[in-house]
Motif scaffolding. Structure first.
Motif, PDB file in Angstrom:
ATOM      1  N   ILE A  86      -0.891  18.144  -5.127  1.00  0.00           N
ATOM      2  CA  ILE A  86      -1.819  19.275  -4.936  1.00  0.00           C
ATOM      3  C   ILE A  86      -3.225  18.683  -4.785  1.00  0.00           C
ATOM      4  CG2 ILE A  86      -2.856  21.335  -5.967  1.00  0.00           C
ATOM      5  CD1 ILE A  86      -0.201  21.827  -7.397  1.00  0.00           C
ATOM      6  N   THR A  87      -3.859  18.985  -3.666  1.00  0.00           N
ATOM      7  CA  THR A  87      -5.201  18.441  -3.408  1.00  0.00           C
ATOM      8  C   THR A  87      -6.260  19.547  -3.397  1.00  0.00           C
ATOM      9  OG1 THR A  87      -4.805  18.657  -1.040  1.00  0.00           O
ATOM     10  CG2 THR A  87      -4.338  16.514  -2.026  1.00  0.00           C
ATOM     11  N   GLY A  88      -5.841  20.793  -3.558  1.00  0.00           N
ATOM     12  CA  GLY A  88      -6.788  21.910  -3.552  1.00  0.00           C
ATOM     13  C   GLY A  88      -7.230  22.312  -2.159  1.00  0.00           C
ATOM     14  N   VAL A  89      -6.605  21.728  -1.128  1.00  0.00           N
ATOM     15  CA  VAL A  89      -6.967  22.063   0.256  1.00  0.00           C
ATOM     16  C   VAL A  89      -6.463  23.460   0.583  1.00  0.00           C
ATOM     17  CG1 VAL A  89      -6.542  21.451   2.668  1.00  0.00           C
ATOM     18  CG2 VAL A  89      -6.944  19.670   1.006  1.00  0.00           C
ATOM     19  N   LYS A  90      -7.318  24.266   1.198  1.00  0.00           N
ATOM     20  CA  LYS A  90      -6.914  25.629   1.562  1.00  0.00           C
ATOM     21  C   LYS A  90      -6.577  25.734   3.044  1.00  0.00           C
ATOM     22  CE  LYS A  90      -7.756  27.891  -2.383  1.00  0.00           C
ATOM     23  NZ  LYS A  90      -6.798  28.717  -3.098  1.00  0.00           N
ATOM     24  N   PRO A 136       0.838  -1.211   0.000  1.00  0.00           N
ATOM     25  CA  PRO A 136       0.000   0.000   0.000  1.00  0.00           C
ATOM     26  C   PRO A 136       0.872   1.261   0.000  1.00  0.00           C
ATOM     27  CG  PRO A 136      -0.778  -1.562   1.648  1.00  0.00           C
ATOM     28  CD  PRO A 136       0.517  -2.099   1.126  1.00  0.00           C
ATOM     29  N   ALA A 137       0.392   2.285  -0.695  1.00  0.00           N
ATOM     30  CA  ALA A 137       1.193   3.506  -0.857  1.00  0.00           C
ATOM     31  C   ALA A 137       1.497   4.168   0.490  1.00  0.00           C
ATOM     32  CB  ALA A 137       0.451   4.486  -1.753  1.00  0.00           C
ATOM     33  N   ARG A 138       2.783   4.560   0.654  1.00  0.00           N
ATOM     34  CA  ARG A 138       3.189   5.357   1.821  1.00  0.00           C
ATOM     35  C   ARG A 138       4.165   6.425   1.335  1.00  0.00           C
ATOM     36  NH1 ARG A 138       5.343   2.324   6.961  1.00  0.00           N
ATOM     37  NH2 ARG A 138       6.799   1.397   5.469  1.00  0.00           N
ATOM     38  N   ALA A 139       3.819   7.684   1.572  1.00  0.00           N
ATOM     39  CA  ALA A 139       4.704   8.787   1.189  1.00  0.00           C
ATOM     40  C   ALA A 139       4.903   9.694   2.396  1.00  0.00           C
ATOM     41  CB  ALA A 139       4.095   9.581   0.045  1.00  0.00           C
ATOM     42  N   MET A 140       6.128  10.152   2.604  1.00  0.00           N
ATOM     43  CA  MET A 140       6.441  11.010   3.747  1.00  0.00           C
ATOM     44  C   MET A 140       6.414  12.477   3.321  1.00  0.00           C
ATOM     45  SD  MET A 140      10.006  11.340   5.758  1.00  0.00           S
ATOM     46  CE  MET A 140      10.152   9.672   6.305  1.00  0.00           C
ATOM     47  N   ILE A 141       5.643  13.286   4.046  1.00  0.00           N
ATOM     48  CA  ILE A 141       5.618  14.732   3.761  1.00  0.00           C
ATOM     49  C   ILE A 141       6.851  15.358   4.422  1.00  0.00           C
ATOM     50  CG2 ILE A 141       4.359  16.896   4.094  1.00  0.00           C
ATOM     51  CD1 ILE A 141       1.778  15.318   4.281  1.00  0.00           C
ATOM     52  N   PHE A 142       7.752  15.937   3.604  1.00  0.00           N
ATOM     53  CA  PHE A 142       8.927  16.573   4.211  1.00  0.00           C
ATOM     54  C   PHE A 142       8.888  18.097   4.095  1.00  0.00           C
ATOM     55  CE2 PHE A 142      10.373  15.810  -0.141  1.00  0.00           C
ATOM     56  CZ  PHE A 142      11.039  16.981  -0.464  1.00  0.00           C
ATOM     57  N   ASP A 143       7.896  18.618   3.376  1.00  0.00           N
ATOM     58  CA  ASP A 143       7.780  20.076   3.298  1.00  0.00           C
ATOM     59  C   ASP A 143       6.423  20.421   2.689  1.00  0.00           C
ATOM     60  OD1 ASP A 143       8.478  22.673   3.615  1.00  0.00           O
ATOM     61  OD2 ASP A 143       9.997  22.749   2.043  1.00  0.00           O
ATOM     62  N   SER A 144       5.962  21.643   2.916  1.00  0.00           N
ATOM     63  CA  SER A 144       4.728  22.100   2.265  1.00  0.00           C
ATOM     64  C   SER A 144       4.761  23.616   2.171  1.00  0.00           C
ATOM     65  CB  SER A 144       3.499  21.631   3.037  1.00  0.00           C
ATOM     66  OG  SER A 144       3.604  21.960   4.391  1.00  0.00           O
ATOM     67  N   VAL A 145       4.127  24.147   1.128  1.00  0.00           N
ATOM     68  CA  VAL A 145       4.071  25.605   0.958  1.00  0.00           C
ATOM     69  C   VAL A 145       2.633  25.991   0.609  1.00  0.00           C
ATOM     70  CG1 VAL A 145       6.465  25.932   0.225  1.00  0.00           C
ATOM     71  CG2 VAL A 145       4.723  25.464  -1.482  1.00  0.00           C
ATOM     72  N   TYR A 146       2.308  27.264   0.828  1.00  0.00           N
ATOM     73  CA  TYR A 146       0.948  27.734   0.527  1.00  0.00           C
ATOM     74  C   TYR A 146       0.986  28.585  -0.729  1.00  0.00           C
ATOM     75  CZ  TYR A 146      -3.662  29.749   1.066  1.00  0.00           C
ATOM     76  OH  TYR A 146      -4.972  30.118   0.854  1.00  0.00           O
ATOM     77  N   ASP A 147       0.130  28.224  -1.687  1.00  0.00           N
ATOM     78  CA  ASP A 147      -0.003  29.008  -2.908  1.00  0.00           C
ATOM     79  C   ASP A 147      -1.399  29.614  -2.895  1.00  0.00           C
ATOM     80  OD1 ASP A 147      -0.957  29.348  -5.786  1.00  0.00           O
ATOM     81  OD2 ASP A 147       1.177  28.975  -6.097  1.00  0.00           O
ATOM     82  N   SER A 148      -1.491  30.940  -3.079  1.00  0.00           N
ATOM     83  CA  SER A 148      -2.796  31.599  -2.930  1.00  0.00           C
ATOM     84  C   SER A 148      -3.791  31.154  -4.003  1.00  0.00           C
ATOM     85  CB  SER A 148      -2.632  33.123  -2.953  1.00  0.00           C
ATOM     86  OG  SER A 148      -1.850  33.504  -4.044  1.00  0.00           O
ATOM     87  N   TYR A 149      -3.322  30.608  -5.142  1.00  0.00           N
ATOM     88  CA  TYR A 149      -4.230  30.158  -6.203  1.00  0.00           C
ATOM     89  C   TYR A 149      -4.548  28.670  -6.101  1.00  0.00           C
ATOM     90  CZ  TYR A 149      -2.859  34.639  -8.137  1.00  0.00           C
ATOM     91  OH  TYR A 149      -2.627  35.971  -8.294  1.00  0.00           O
ATOM     92  N   ARG A 150      -3.536  27.870  -5.747  1.00  0.00           N
ATOM     93  CA  ARG A 150      -3.710  26.410  -5.818  1.00  0.00           C
ATOM     94  C   ARG A 150      -3.871  25.763  -4.451  1.00  0.00           C
ATOM     95  NH1 ARG A 150       0.315  24.081 -10.180  1.00  0.00           N
ATOM     96  NH2 ARG A 150      -1.567  22.954 -10.752  1.00  0.00           N
ATOM     97  N   GLY A 151      -3.751  26.551  -3.386  1.00  0.00           N
ATOM     98  CA  GLY A 151      -3.885  25.992  -2.035  1.00  0.00           C
ATOM     99  C   GLY A 151      -2.565  25.416  -1.545  1.00  0.00           C
TER     100      GLY A 151
END
Length: 623
Positions: free
Chosen positions: A278-282, A209-224
């Motif tokens: 990108i999931t579109g989550v704001k 089963p898929a497992r991916a580790m989130i190592f960073d995230s940024v906020y984009d005002s258009y794409r979330g």
């Protein structure tokens, strides 16, 4: 572009055997970003026309200061020929990391997403404190280390001396240390070959089963929210439903791809690949760094070991100068928290400054960068209160308090013990400055742990010191006393009891919470004297005399007075009897007495900023 890069420009294989994940670690200003620029140019992912210095540093503030604040991941194709002469295109995922001690948390996250690290050392400066700290972090993560000397084109470079030093540090021969120049490109192709040859391919189960580790995230005002991940097992593809394992939130993948170095959509990510989702989550709180992403239909049962939450080292209050900006500040901190997971904050009110936030930072540079980003990116005008650390206070009736702000320090009860956070500090400097450094550290209540010589002329001095003594101006003092040659690294080492007291600053008998401080009893008088003298210069004169006092509890330890402005009431009284003048003077005296009883001292905003930042003059606003 290298001729070998042009062969590699077709998409690299996603077979894990042909993927290499590595990061660049070094002390600040040893040329990480320049070397990363050269790699982008040589592998052809950035054309000469689009190239600019510090290509991966996206923030203006990073470019101006010449430092990396956020890690950046990029995918580069590279054609490598093995011993049989067969050529194969490899996908190199490189993460450029910060070098300053305050951003060690960013480095630790990057290391968790890699199998190898390039340890970069300036051939003109040699090993420095943060070089060692980052090396130990990489060794703790069991990464393959490739030692590299950079800036060999400089006239002051001494590659032979520092290659011996570096080989002695990690074990190996001086001739195994690669010599490159990020500026001219010398030796960079050989370095990319070594990356392919020495760093192991990523391991993982493509059928699990898929497992991916989130190592960073940024906020984009258009794409979330844009989430950067490293695939460990299985695979993810567009339009698939994914689940965040810590929050149990389910989202649809709108786009999935790799950074090359601009976002490039792909048909999915497989084992060992580094890319973005990108999931579109704001909502910024739904994409936590260190979380595991899995498939919502066939979820994995076991989350990946995440990161330890960063522990704030320094606390400071951030208040908007205009009170109506408070909601904007809250939203701005929410957005910054997404791109900087080590930022902590909670609402706070101050009698003098109004509504604001108590923020936890990893160090003074972190505080400075966050304040500057809030002002630039969100157009806020802020006051930052003097930095402080966390104290644990126990009163005689066995009650315990955690104090991050002097106003929380318990008053009216007898204090049994106060414990303060300690750090292990490592200072690397030329041996000529040993006496000066020891004098500085002992003046800051430091205890010597030991000394170690690197080569003939460099020494590492280790101290345990209270963090509260480091957060003000220790680093500035260290640099000025060693002509800029010393480098400092520190890590938390528990708590220790100390004789600490709270010094209050009183204006006409009323405590002003913004100026209070928790200091060692021996330094309380010096702090009281400094603040009373500073405020005497900054607070405008009133119609009545204003006493400025520094107090520990009910005991006054220092005092200054702002003399009253004299209004000439006799100006209108010309000629006539002396009793008329005396009558007017008596009336004025009574008025001043009454004014002193009911009058309030208003401290102007500029005086707050100047007193807390250490300026002795109020800066006049430019017309």
């Amino acid at each position: 572009m290298s001729p070998r890069a042009s062969k590699a420009l077709q998409p690299a294989s996603t077979d894990p055997a042909f993927i290499r994940n590595f990061c660049i670690i070094a002390h600040i200003d040893h040329g990480k970003s320049t070397l990363a620029d050269r790699m982008l140019g040589i592998t052809g992912v950035v054309s000469d026309r689009d190239m600019r210095a510090q290509y991966l540093d996206r923030m203006d503030i990073e470019r101006e200061r010449g430092i990396t604040i956020k890690s950046q991941a990029v995918r580069m194709p590279w054609a490598f020929s093995d011993s049989s002469g067969a050529s194969q295109t490899y996908a190199l995922n490189m993460i450029d990391t910060p070098g300053h001690v305050d951003f060690t948390y960013e480095v630790s996250r990057s290391l968790a997403a890699c199998e190898g690290a390039i340890l970069l050392v300036d051939a003109a400066q040699g090993i420095e404190a943060q070089t060692l700290a980052n090396l130990y972090l990489a060794l703790d993560n069991d990464l393959t280390i490739i030692p590299v000397l950079n800036k060999i084109d400089l006239p002051a470079a001494d590659p032979e001396k520092y290659a011996k030093e570096l080989a002695g540090l990690i074990g190996g021969k001086p001739e195994d240390v690669l010599r490159v120049s990020g500026k001219t490109g010398m030796g960079v192709e050989e370095l990319l070959d070594e990356v392919v040859r020495l760093i192991p391919a990523p391991q993982g189960d493509p059928k699990a089963p898929a497992r991916a580790m989130i190592f960073d995230s940024v906020y984009d005002s258009y794409r979330g929210v844009i989430t950067y991940v490293r695939m460990i097992d299985g695979s993810l593809s567009p339009r698939e439903r994914v689940q965040m394992m810590s929050t149990r939130a389910i989202h649809e993948l709108l786009e999935i791809g790799v950074s090359s170095p601009e976002p490039t959509p792909t048909k999915g990510l497989g084992v060992g690949e580094v890319g973005y989702l990108i999931t579109g989550v704001k909502d910024v709180r739904q994409s936590k760094v260190g979380d595991t992403v899995t498939n919502a239909q066939k979820p994995s049962t076991k989350a990946l070991p995440g990161y330890t939450d960063p522990k704030p080292m320094v606390f400071s209050g951030l208040y908007p100068i205009d009170g109506s900006d408070y909601p904007i500040l809250r939203e701005a901190l929410d957005k910054l928290k997404l791109s900087d997971a080590s930022l902590n904050y909670e609402p706070e009110t101050s009698v003098a400054l109004g509504f604001g936030f108590r923020c936890g930072f990893l160090g003074l540079l972190h505080l400075e960068i966050i304040t500057e980003r809030l002002e630039r990116e969100f157009g806020l005008d802020l006051i930052a209160t003097a930095p402080s650390v966390t104290y644990e206070v126990t009163t005689e009736d066995k009650k315990q308090y955690t104090v991050t702000n002097p106003s929380e320090f318990p008053s009216g009860t007898k204090i049994a013990t106060v414990t303060e956070p300690m750090v292990k500090a490592a200072i690397l400097a030329p041996k000529d400055y040993v006496g000066t450094i020891m004098e500085l550290c002992q003046g800051r209540r430091g205890t010597l742990l030991g000394m170690e010589y690197f080569g003939e002329d460099r020494v590492e001095i280790r101290y345990t010191m209270p963090l509260g003594e480091i957060v003000f101006d220790f680093f500035d003092q260290l640099k000025s006393k060693t002509a800029g040659y010393a480098s400092l690294d520190y890590e938390p080492s528990g708590d220790q009891e100390a004789d600490l007291v709270k010094v209050d600053i009183l204006l006409q008998g009323e405590a002003v919470d913004a100026f209070s401080a928790i200091v060692h009893r021996e330094k309380a008088y010096a702090y009281g004297l400094l603040m009373t003298e500073r405020l005497k210069k900054l607070i405008p004169r009133q119609q009545f005399e204003v006493p400025i006092q520094a107090a520990i509890g009910a005991r006054i330890i220092a005092r200054e007075s702002i003399s009253a402005m004299r209004k000439d009431v006799l100006a209108k009284c010309y000629g006539g009897d002396i009793t008329r003048k005396r009558k007017l003077l008596e009336k004025q005296k009574e008025g001043k007495k009454r004014m002193k009883m009911v009058g309030r001292v208003e401290v102007p905003q500029e005086a707050f900023i100047a007193a807390l930042s250490g300026d002795t003059e109020v800066k006049k606003e430019k017309k």
